[in-house]
Motif scaffolding. Structure first.
Motif, PDB file in Angstrom:
ATOM      1  N   ALA A 287       0.842  -1.190   0.000  1.00 17.08           N
ATOM      2  CA  ALA A 287       0.000   0.000   0.000  1.00 17.08           C
ATOM      3  C   ALA A 287       0.877   1.239   0.000  1.00 17.08           C
ATOM      4  CB  ALA A 287      -0.929   0.006   1.222  1.00 17.08           C
ATOM      5  N   ALA A 288       0.318   2.325  -0.556  1.00 13.41           N
ATOM      6  CA  ALA A 288       0.970   3.621  -0.452  1.00 13.41           C
ATOM      7  C   ALA A 288       0.670   4.224   0.915  1.00 13.41           C
ATOM      8  CB  ALA A 288       0.487   4.533  -1.570  1.00 13.41           C
ATOM      9  N   GLY A 289       1.499   5.184   1.325  1.00 17.52           N
ATOM     10  CA  GLY A 289       1.279   5.847   2.601  1.00 17.52           C
ATOM     11  C   GLY A 289       1.709   5.061   3.810  1.00 17.52           C
ATOM     12  N   VAL A 290       2.531   4.025   3.627  1.00 11.74           N
ATOM     13  CA  VAL A 290       2.994   3.194   4.743  1.00 11.74           C
ATOM     14  C   VAL A 290       4.244   3.824   5.359  1.00 11.74           C
ATOM     15  CG1 VAL A 290       3.953   0.965   5.395  1.00 11.74           C
ATOM     16  CG2 VAL A 290       2.032   1.081   3.793  1.00 11.74           C
ATOM     17  N   PRO A 291       4.213   4.132   6.665  1.00 11.85           N
ATOM     18  CA  PRO A 291       5.416   4.675   7.304  1.00 11.85           C
ATOM     19  C   PRO A 291       6.473   3.586   7.512  1.00 11.85           C
ATOM     20  CG  PRO A 291       3.676   4.397   8.923  1.00 11.85           C
ATOM     21  CD  PRO A 291       3.079   4.053   7.591  1.00 11.85           C
ATOM     22  N   VAL A 292       7.691   3.871   7.089  1.00 12.79           N
ATOM     23  CA  VAL A 292       8.821   2.947   7.257  1.00 12.79           C
ATOM     24  C   VAL A 292       9.876   3.660   8.090  1.00 12.79           C
ATOM     25  CG1 VAL A 292      10.607   1.580   6.125  1.00 12.79           C
ATOM     26  CG2 VAL A 292       8.355   1.842   5.047  1.00 12.79           C
ATOM     27  N   LEU A 293      10.151   3.121   9.273  1.00 18.83           N
ATOM     28  CA  LEU A 293      11.162   3.689  10.157  1.00 18.83           C
ATOM     29  C   LEU A 293      12.446   2.885  10.013  1.00 18.83           C
ATOM     30  CD1 LEU A 293      11.665   5.806  12.447  1.00 18.83           C
ATOM     31  CD2 LEU A 293      11.220   3.951  14.059  1.00 18.83           C
ATOM     32  N   PHE A 294      13.519   3.588   9.715  1.00 15.57           N
ATOM     33  CA  PHE A 294      14.837   2.958   9.573  1.00 15.57           C
ATOM     34  C   PHE A 294      15.700   3.470  10.718  1.00 15.57           C
ATOM     35  CE2 PHE A 294      18.740   2.491   6.539  1.00 15.57           C
ATOM     36  CZ  PHE A 294      19.143   1.376   7.237  1.00 15.57           C
ATOM     37  N   LYS A 295      16.230   2.536  11.496  1.00 14.30           N
ATOM     38  CA  LYS A 295      17.000   2.867  12.694  1.00 14.30           C
ATOM     39  C   LYS A 295      18.365   2.207  12.615  1.00 14.30           C
ATOM     40  CE  LYS A 295      16.505   2.478  17.762  1.00 14.30           C
ATOM     41  NZ  LYS A 295      15.638   1.910  18.836  1.00 14.30           N
ATOM     42  N   ILE A 296      19.414   2.951  12.938  1.00 16.52           N
ATOM     43  CA  ILE A 296      20.753   2.384  13.034  1.00 16.52           C
ATOM     44  C   ILE A 296      21.211   2.506  14.482  1.00 16.52           C
ATOM     45  CG2 ILE A 296      21.365   2.793  10.626  1.00 16.52           C
ATOM     46  CD1 ILE A 296      22.894   5.281  11.522  1.00 16.52           C
ATOM     47  N   GLU A 297      21.924   1.478  14.961  1.00 12.73           N
ATOM     48  CA  GLU A 297      22.305   1.426  16.369  1.00 12.73           C
ATOM     49  C   GLU A 297      23.779   1.085  16.522  1.00 12.73           C
ATOM     50  OE1 GLU A 297      18.117  -0.418  18.143  1.00 12.73           O
ATOM     51  OE2 GLU A 297      19.805  -1.749  17.667  1.00 12.73           O
ATOM     52  N   ASP A 298      24.347   1.578  17.617  1.00 12.51           N
ATOM     53  CA  ASP A 298      25.692   1.189  18.044  1.00 12.51           C
ATOM     54  C   ASP A 298      25.556  -0.095  18.860  1.00 12.51           C
ATOM     55  OD1 ASP A 298      28.206   0.878  19.075  1.00 12.51           O
ATOM     56  OD2 ASP A 298      28.276   2.796  20.120  1.00 12.51           O
ATOM     57  N   THR A 299      26.180  -1.175  18.398  1.00 13.99           N
ATOM     58  CA  THR A 299      26.008  -2.452  19.083  1.00 13.99           C
ATOM     59  C   THR A 299      26.539  -2.426  20.515  1.00 13.99           C
ATOM     60  OG1 THR A 299      28.084  -3.226  18.095  1.00 13.99           O
ATOM     61  CG2 THR A 299      26.033  -3.821  16.978  1.00 13.99           C
ATOM     62  N   ASP A 300      27.456  -1.518  20.827  1.00 15.80           N
ATOM     63  CA  ASP A 300      27.995  -1.451  22.189  1.00 15.80           C
ATOM     64  C   ASP A 300      26.967  -0.895  23.175  1.00 15.80           C
ATOM     65  OD1 ASP A 300      30.422  -2.467  21.377  1.00 15.80           O
ATOM     66  OD2 ASP A 300      31.279  -0.493  20.976  1.00 15.80           O
TER      67      ASP A 300
END
Length: 702
Positions: A287-300
């Protein structure tokens, strides 16, 4: 008187001696036979096998030793001397022969036991190659070791590989897996010492994440519902111009999953943000209008050290590229975790999202001309008043637009002033005399199209022009912003009696279909350009084909000389956006926002050692200098005698707006001495990162 007496006595003694010699005689000298013969052994304790032999006897003047190991007997050894001899481990019968002055001999045999001690302090170093995760290097040292045997553990009934003292062995595994490496230190005899180590051969998970490698473990773990290794690699559900990959990842947000459910993977190396802080993901959403959150993390410290950016899908059941700006990262930290939340803050219903090509991204700004065909450009169209928007394949190859390419689809719901806006990364400049905007527009019913420019960079007035469409399919329509009928606005109020010819720059371009009307339906737009633009920003035809015998050419990318498949060479690393386009029916490579681009081939690379020239055709509208670099691999000896150094040729005062055939003698590349393993070709330009080039017909020849 005293002297006379001494002389008389001496004379009488001489006469007595002489008389005795004449009367008695001395025919032989008698000597006893050698006795009490023995030999002492001094055995070195370093497993060298060196033994010093000390012979002795009574009535002996010299000795000869038979070492008992099949070697020649010793030279004659004087009494009191010794001799050194090297033995292998074993038991030997050493024979010592003693000789007196008369030449008489006597011999004895004595047992010698030579045994080696087991090697001690065995130390083994196993390291993985920095550039190839399938290669390991093994070195070892030990006291009292004569040599080493090495087993790499990847062959049934493996024969050991011998490794000498001080040597390093290199071994390449064919597959990922766990392998036991055994190193046996040899004493030179029966005693040995063994070391074993289990190693994991893993093809590291690095950016870009493509799901195409057969050896990389693309392992994602779901959370918030559907836990486990929850992103299988599947066949691309709908290959298109945005993503034509064979394989992609599939994430299913199971029914009842938490609103914050998602999936995570960990890279084997931190993300490299040195050239750009922007990342991109190709997404196929239901579907259009779908929010996609992309998160990057420090594994430490993932709980506290992270950055997250949200984007929204604009199309349904099509691939699109979502772009995420991570410019707020903390440069002192490292980020290894990639976390994706699809339909963020909405509970799962069992829907599946496909994603692919998680990568670093050098954004190409949206600017005229707008063609919808460049996968590097984000053609976001912000709609309002009920309109919707998609990027689709041209549904009608007719009229003014017969190209099999992508177009923008605007769907009206049937209310007043529906439309949308392009937010341009490069504003449209009306300061020149060219003030006409053209576009291909498709409609199947007569409608008006209102084109409006807003967002003046320096506070310029808003301007709009309306043009009518006949409703007969694809038509090229023009909007003349030099016409006195143009409406202009100041502070939102239309100027009265004040015709305005627009000047300056505008960053927002808005399109209304049937502005004040209520016509519903689908309409298509393509090839939006400014009059005069396009003539100098892309080539109008491909470079001419070379005319050389195929036997004299080693091709890398060419319409004619395609002995090396195009797929072998790719923009595997670059500070430019790469596309493969067709010009006059010929495939051509296009690099936009060029800083540098590296085209690379895997081993065994290209052998151009018999060639004398490098050829490439180049077209640019805005670069004043083009630099070309070649890299011959093999400084480590793995692939030959190359030096892994970039050897450059710079072409100044480059002619713009025309195809230039560069035919460069290899001797012109600075300090290039070997060309037997060409593995990289690099283009760069001046000004850095500010231009587009097209390249074609890349090959070596004589």
């Amino acid at each position: 008187m005293k002297n006379k007496i001494q002389y008389l006595l001496f004379s009488l003694l001489f006469v007595a001696i002489a008389g005795c010699s004449d009367d008695d005689g001395l025919d032989t000298v008698t000597s006893s036979e050698p006795t009490n013969i023995s030999v002492d052994f001094n055995i070195e304790q370093d497993n060298s096998g060196e033994v010093t032999l000390y012979p002795s006897a009574e009535n002996a003047n010299s000795f000869v030793i038979n070492y008992g190991d099949g070697s020649e007997v010793s030279e004659e050894i004087a009494t009191g001397d010794n001799v050194m001899h090297t033995y292998e481990e074993g038991t030997y019968q050493v024979e010592v022969t003693a000789m007196n002055l008369a030449g008489e001999t006597a011999s004895i045999t004595q047992t010698l036991e030579v045994s080696f001690r087991a090697p001690e302090n065995l130390e083994v170093t196993i390291t993985k190659d920095a550039s190839n995760p399938f290669i390991v290097n093994v070195a070892a040292s030990a006291d009292y070791a004569a040599a080493f045997e090495v087993y790499f553990g990847d062959v049934t009934d493996e024969d050991p590989t011998m490794m000498m003292i001080g040597e390093t062995l290199t071994h390449e595994y064919a597959n990922v897996g766990s392998y036991t490496i055994s190193v046996i230190a040899l004493s030179g005899g029966e005693e040995t010492t063994t070391y074993t180590e289990v190693i994991e051969i893993v093809d590291p998970l690095l950016l870009p994440v493509t799901f195409e490698s057969q050896t990389v473990a693309y392992t994602f773990y779901n959370f918030g519902g559907g836990e486990g290794a929850g992103v299988p690699t599947v066949t691309n559900p709908a290959s298109d111009a945005v993503n034509d990959s064979q394989n992609v990842g599939a994430y299913t947000k199971v029914a009842g999953a938490e609103t914050w459910a998602g999936t995570v993977t960990t890279l084997n190396e931190p993300i490299d943000f040195t050239s750009t802080t922007t990342m991109a993901i190709d997404v196929y959403s239901p579907a259009a209008g779908v929010p996609v959150l992309f998160k990057i993390e420090d594994t430490d410290d993932a709980e506290n050290n992270f950055v997250e950016v949200q984007a929204t899908t604009t199309v349904a059941n099509q691939w699109e590229t979502l772009v995420f700006d991570f410019s707020t990262i903390d440069a002192s930290l490292t980020y290894e975790n990639l976390v994706l939340f699809f339909n963020y803050e909405i509970a799962g219903t069992g829907e599946t999202y496909y994603f692919d090509n998680i990568r670093m991204y050098n954004p190409v700004f949206l600017e005229l001309p707008i063609t919808f065909d460049d996968p590097a450009v984000n053609y976001t169209f912000t709609t309002f008043n009920g309109a919707s928007y998609n990027v689709i394949q041209n549904p009608d190859l007719s009229g003014s637009n017969t190209d099999q390419n992508l177009v923008g689809e605007i769907v009206n719901a049937g209310v007043n002033y529906e439309g949308g806006s392009f937010n341009l990364g490069v504003p449209v400049d009306f300061s020149s005399s060219d003030k006409t905007i053209t576009m291909d527009f498709w409609a199947n019913t007569p409608v008006s199209i209102l084109l409006k420019f807003e967002g003046g960079v320096n506070g310029e007035r808003e301007n709009e022009v309306t043009v009518n469409h006949t409703g007969s399919g694809w038509e090229e329509i023009s909007f003349d912003f030099a016409n006195d009928a143009v409406k202009s606005y100041i502070d939102g109020n239309q100027g009265v009696g004040d015709p305005f010819v627009p000047t300056g720059q505008y960053s927002t371009m808005t399109i209304f279909v049937d502005g004040a009307g209520t016509t519903a339906g689908s309409f298509y737009v393509d090839n939006i350009t400014k009059d005069g633009a396009g003539a100098t920003n892309q080539p109008t035809s491909g470079a001419p084909d070379p005319q050389l015998p195929a036997s004299d050419v080693i091709s890398m990318f060419s319409d004619v000389y395609n002995d090396v498949p195009v797929a072998t060479w790719a923009a595997s690393w670059s500070n430019a956006t790469y596309a493969e386009v067709s010009i006059a029916g010929n495939p051509t490579k296009e690099y936009s926002a060029l800083d540098f681009v590296g085209i690379e081939t895997p081993s065994p690379y290209l052998d151009a050692s018999s060639m004398t020239h490098f050829h490439t055709d180049v077209w640019t509208a805005d670069a004043t200098q083009i630099r070309v670099k070649l890299v011959d691999f093999g400084a480590d000896g793995a692939y030959g005698g190359g030096d892994d150094v970039e050897h450059e040729v710079a072409i100044d005062n480059f002619n713009q707006g025309e195809w230039i055939q560069l035919d460069i003698p290899l001797s012109d590349f600075t300090n290039l001495t070997t060309t037997g393993h060409i593995g990289q070709l690099i283009y760069s330009g001046n000004p850095t990162g500010a231009h587009t080039i097209y390249v074609d017909n890349i090959y070596f020849h004589n």
